[in-house]
Design a protein around this motif. Sequence first.
Motif, mmCIF file in Angstrom:
data_model
loop_
_atom_site.group_PDB
_atom_site.id
_atom_site.type_symbol
_atom_site.label_atom_id
_atom_site.label_comp_id
_atom_site.label_asym_id
_atom_site.label_seq_id
_atom_site.Cartn_x
_atom_site.Cartn_y
_atom_site.Cartn_z
ATOM 1 N N GLU A 73 6.316 -1.984 2.763
ATOM 2 C CA GLU A 73 5.344 -1.642 3.803
ATOM 3 C C GLU A 73 4.875 -0.198 3.574
ATOM 4 O O GLU A 73 5.660 0.667 3.190
ATOM 5 N N VAL A 74 3.597 0.052 3.819
ATOM 6 C CA VAL A 74 3.051 1.393 3.593
ATOM 7 C C VAL A 74 2.277 1.874 4.809
ATOM 8 O O VAL A 74 1.792 1.088 5.620
ATOM 9 N N LEU A 93 -5.048 4.845 -2.931
ATOM 10 C CA LEU A 93 -3.658 4.490 -3.232
ATOM 11 C C LEU A 93 -3.053 3.671 -2.098
ATOM 12 O O LEU A 93 -2.323 2.703 -2.339
ATOM 13 N N LEU A 94 -3.359 4.044 -0.861
ATOM 14 C CA LEU A 94 -2.850 3.302 0.294
ATOM 15 C C LEU A 94 -3.258 1.839 0.220
ATOM 16 O O LEU A 94 -2.428 0.930 0.393
ATOM 17 N N TYR A 95 -4.547 1.570 -0.048
ATOM 18 C CA TYR A 95 -5.020 0.193 -0.117
ATOM 19 C C TYR A 95 -4.503 -0.509 -1.375
ATOM 20 O O TYR A 95 -4.210 -1.710 -1.344
ATOM 21 N N SER A 96 -4.371 0.227 -2.485
ATOM 22 C CA SER A 96 -3.857 -0.376 -3.716
ATOM 23 C C SER A 96 -2.432 -0.869 -3.539
ATOM 24 O O SER A 96 -2.059 -1.947 -4.020
ATOM 25 N N LEU A 97 -1.616 -0.081 -2.837
ATOM 26 C CA LEU A 97 -0.223 -0.460 -2.610
ATOM 27 C C LEU A 97 -0.105 -1.718 -1.753
ATOM 28 O O LEU A 97 0.902 -2.423 -1.805
ATOM 29 N N GLN A 98 -1.140 -2.001 -0.955
ATOM 30 C CA GLN A 98 -1.129 -3.201 -0.112
ATOM 31 C C GLN A 98 -1.689 -4.418 -0.831
ATOM 32 O O GLN A 98 -1.606 -5.534 -0.303
ATOM 33 N N SER A 99 -2.280 -4.222 -2.008
ATOM 34 C CA SER A 99 -2.907 -5.327 -2.731
ATOM 35 C C SER A 99 -1.861 -6.326 -3.212
ATOM 36 O O SER A 99 -0.689 -5.993 -3.411
#
Length: 394
Positions: A78-79, A109-115
Amino acid sequence: METKTIWELCDIVVDCPHSTPKWTTSGKIVIRNNNIKKGRIDFSSPSYTDDEHFNLRVKRAIPRSGDIIITREAPMGEVGMIPERIECCLGQRMVLLRTNPDICDNYYLLYSLQSKFVQHQISWSEGTGTTVSNLRIPHLEQLKIPYVPLKKQRLVASVLKSIEEKIILNEQINNNLLQQASSIFKAWFIDPDISEHEDWQMVTLEDITSLVTRGIAPKYSDESDQIVINQKCIRDHMLDLSPARKHLPKKINEKWLKKGDLLINSTGQGTLGRAAQIWFDPVNMTVDSHVTIVRPKNEKLIYYIGIWGILHEREIESLHTGSTGQTELPRDRVKGLELLLPDENALDQFNSVVKPITEFIISNQNENIRLADLRDSLLPKLMSGEIDVSDINF
């Protein structure tokens, strides 16, 4: 697609201290795993520590606005991003990431980590424990993050941020609407002098319901179209179906959910007593055995019982049995709850005001589901260049 590692994109990667903070009733905020959900950090139920333990936890880096937090355990991966003007430290089992602004946009980076691309890598982390999945630091540092030039990162992030801001606005509107409905209930049915209403009477919840029962013990299967709601779905007086799971098809009979069912979390300290009502027509949907279904006896009672339950979560919580960590909500105690029942005229007036509010809330929730699907489907296409971000206007 070109990729880079966390270390290549970040100036700082800091694993939080492994010791448990000293918990206090006020002081400096400690971010815990349960505060991080859906790409955001929720400070509505904060935990605190004192100055001494705060200073111990920020020796390597003080979290600042724009830093990204990623959880290593329960739940893993989770981020969330530290907002402005929040002084805080990290609890256990999480990592602080601070991007290099010359090569990486922090929202990108925030959205990439959720991909799905990155979350799939996280889910395949070997872990270090036998009972709890654990995202190890070496594995985290080697995660492959889709990489595009900084200018394009900012364009991608701006598109996704616009969608996220609309989702947040809808949530804020819904919270305000629920507060309005609650205020009306208080003004009409809690604050007035009962002696002025001779036709109103005290009843038990059992008197005005047709069913009070726990849910089923599901056998999970992603191939099914039957949905099981769990305790994670019931939070902040609202129902969120995103954490719900699917289970093997079976005949459930009375435990199929209906519009108007009040759902109450019934197991575990901290979550027991949370309530939310179903304001839509559910299809192939039930709850697991940790949730209690309270079904109004007739349509006129739906909104009255629903708002009453939301406003009396603490009273419901106080009915628990068992010791810390093993608490349960007995069905008979739920049935025995006493409440004031207004006359039919008062119920009709209340329904005429509250029903449109609930319909607006459901409309906003449905829009948020569509927006979240759009955000999740756009993300890989924007990153890969399949969709040109310069052609999108918000």
